[in-house]
Write an enzyme that holds these catalytic residues in place. Structure first.
Site, PDB file in Angstrom:
ATOM      1  N   GLU A 117      -9.878 -16.897 -10.036  1.00 15.64           N
ATOM      2  CA  GLU A 117      -9.454 -16.292 -11.397  1.00 15.64           C
ATOM      3  C   GLU A 117      -9.782 -18.034 -11.828  1.00 15.64           C
ATOM      4  O   GLU A 117     -10.003 -19.178 -11.515  1.00 15.64           O
ATOM      5  CB  GLU A 117      -7.896 -16.553 -11.392  1.00 15.64           C
TER       6      GLU A 117
ATOM      7  N   LYS B 122       6.726 -19.033  -9.139  1.00 20.75           N
ATOM      8  CA  LYS B 122       7.908 -21.482  -9.713  1.00 20.75           C
ATOM      9  C   LYS B 122       9.010 -20.325  -9.774  1.00 20.75           C
ATOM     10  O   LYS B 122       9.283 -19.554 -10.896  1.00 20.75           O
ATOM     11  CB  LYS B 122       7.382 -21.209 -10.343  1.00 20.75           C
TER      12      LYS B 122
HETATM   13  N1  PSU Z   1       0.730 -19.763 -12.143  1.00 22.04           N
HETATM   14  C1  PSU Z   1       0.823 -21.215 -12.152  1.00 22.04           C
HETATM   15  N2  PSU Z   1      -0.668 -21.538 -12.671  1.00 22.04           N
HETATM   16  C2  PSU Z   1      -0.939 -20.307 -13.079  1.00 22.04           C
HETATM   17  C3  PSU Z   1      -0.604 -19.616 -13.805  1.00 22.04           C
HETATM   18  C4  PSU Z   1       0.428 -18.407 -12.920  1.00 22.04           C
HETATM   19  O1  PSU Z   1       1.552 -21.650 -11.557  1.00 22.04           O
HETATM   20  O2  PSU Z   1      -2.132 -20.733 -14.084  1.00 22.04           O
HETATM   21  C5  PSU Z   1      -1.167 -18.659 -14.389  1.00 22.04           C
HETATM   22  C6  PSU Z   1      -2.193 -17.466 -14.491  1.00 22.04           C
HETATM   23  O3  PSU Z   1      -3.287 -17.649 -14.502  1.00 22.04           O
HETATM   24  C7  PSU Z   1      -1.101 -16.073 -14.299  1.00 22.04           C
HETATM   25  C8  PSU Z   1      -0.452 -16.235 -15.085  1.00 22.04           C
HETATM   26  O4  PSU Z   1      -1.646 -15.180 -13.883  1.00 22.04           O
HETATM   27  O5  PSU Z   1      -0.734 -17.554 -15.748  1.00 22.04           O
HETATM   28  C9  PSU Z   1       0.528 -16.117 -15.637  1.00 22.04           C
HETATM   29  O6  PSU Z   1       0.912 -16.167 -17.015  1.00 22.04           O
HETATM   30  P1  PSU Z   1       1.815 -15.364 -18.053  1.00 22.04           P
HETATM   31  O7  PSU Z   1       3.738 -15.710 -17.708  1.00 22.04           O
HETATM   32  O8  PSU Z   1       1.489 -15.145 -19.351  1.00 22.04           O
HETATM   33  O9  PSU Z   1       1.476 -13.421 -18.060  1.00 22.04           O
END
Ligand code: PSU
Ligand code: MN
Length: 301
Positions: free
Chosen positions: A25, A160
């Site tokens: 990603e 996390k």
């Molecule tokens: N967790 C991480 N690093 C990240 C993300 C999540 O440790 O960069 C990013 C990923 O791209 C994940 C997104 O899909 O955050 C999720 O965002 P939201 O909680 O807004 O859905």
């Protein structure tokens, strides 16, 4: 469809020859880590995949074009732009493509695009999930909905504890998404290798994982799979330190009224700050560890 997607020649050739392709990603590059560590990590993740016999395909949207397999220059561009690039989840794709702007794809958008290109395995750091306080805010990552419907296996280091891990597992169960503990009975908590939350399924080899994926999709059980791969012990962040950092970061987020798609990037950045870079180092290492496992699984699929 063709006019919207640009698959790099290397990735195209690999897919045509049934070589193991691993999706990566780009939100992790733009929003997940600071520059220049983000670019270094993205490039090294690709070389780890190559060294282990796979073909990396980093995914993003550049000037409205959906790209599968970024060049080094494109990775550097996304990394330097950082949060100026739109964080692109599933719902954002039509806007970004129709406007001809740049988008860094999250887990949901990357899964969707990977599946368009017929890529089955995707390595990242952590997935989104049910946020703490979701019963009030309704903040549940669209990553979970994507996992419910798109046939891609996501290798991650669990989730996390900026998230509500228990609710995240419940949600995935509701949606019929298998969560595989790789050599573990408990959900890994990203910065630390374990958590109190028991998983229903543990597998101890890439062969068993590849077999499960094949069976699932052969049977017609559509949707993704979470392969939860614990961070190696030597790279863990001390539990007390990370829990305190997460709690403090969440307090500051609430004080600053940060909501919606800005929450995850804000918390990640804040945690790096509070831990004086220890969380970043762990984050980088767990990504490499996930790339290795993803490559092994993709080779067997
Ligand atoms: N967790 C991480 N690093 C990240 C993300 C999540 O440790 O960069 C990013 C990923 O791209 C994940 C997104 O899909 O955050 C999720 O965002 P939201 O909680 O807004 O859905
Ligand atoms: Mn959200």
């Amino acid at each position: 469809m063709k006019e919207y997607i640009d698959i790099s020649p290397e990735v195209k050739k690999a897919i045509a020859n049934n070589k193991p392709v691993i999706a990566l990603e780009s939100t992790i590059i733009s929003h997940g880590m600071p520059y220049p560590e983000n670019v270094e990590t993205a490039l090294k993740a690709e070389s780890i995949i190559t060294e282990n016999g796979g073909v990396p395909a980093t995914i993003a949207i550049i000037k409205g074009k959906i790209k599968v397999g970024l060049s080094k220059e494109e990775i550097d561009y996304i990394g330097k732009q950082g949060v100026n690039v739109v964080k692109a989840s599933r719902r954002d794709i039509p806007y970004i493509v129709s406007k001809g702007v740049d988008g860094a794809t999250t887990v949901s958008a990357t899964m969707f695009i990977a599946s368009l290109a017929n890529i089955k395995v995707f390595a990242t750091g952590g997935i989104g999930g049910v946020h703490r306080g979701a019963s009030d805010t309704f903040d549940i990552s669209t990553d979970l909905e994507e996992l419910a419907q798109t046939n891609v296996a996501v290798v991650c280091a669990g989730a996390k504890s900026i998230l509500d891990l228990e609710k995240t597992l419940e949600y995935l169960e509701t949606k019929g998404v298998p969560v595989i503990g790789y050599k573990t009975d408990f959900l890994p908590a990203f910065y630390t290798s374990t958590s109190p939350y028991k998983l229903s399924l543990r597998l101890d080899s890439p062969e068993e994982i590849a077999n499960l994926l094949k069976c699932k999709w052969d049977i017609g059980l559509n949707g993704g799979v979470v392969i939860a791969n614990p961070i190696p012990k030597e790279f863990e962040v001390e539990e007390k330190l990370i829990n305190k950092a997460i709690d403090d970061a969440i307090i500051e987020m609430e004080r600053k009224n940060i909501i919606g798609k800005d929450t995850t990037p804000f918390l990640l950045g804040k945690i790096v700050e509070i831990t004086e870079g220890k969380s970043l180092k762990a984050n980088i290492e767990l990504v490499y560890n996930n790339c290795k496992l993803a490559t092994e699984v993709a080779k067997l699929l």
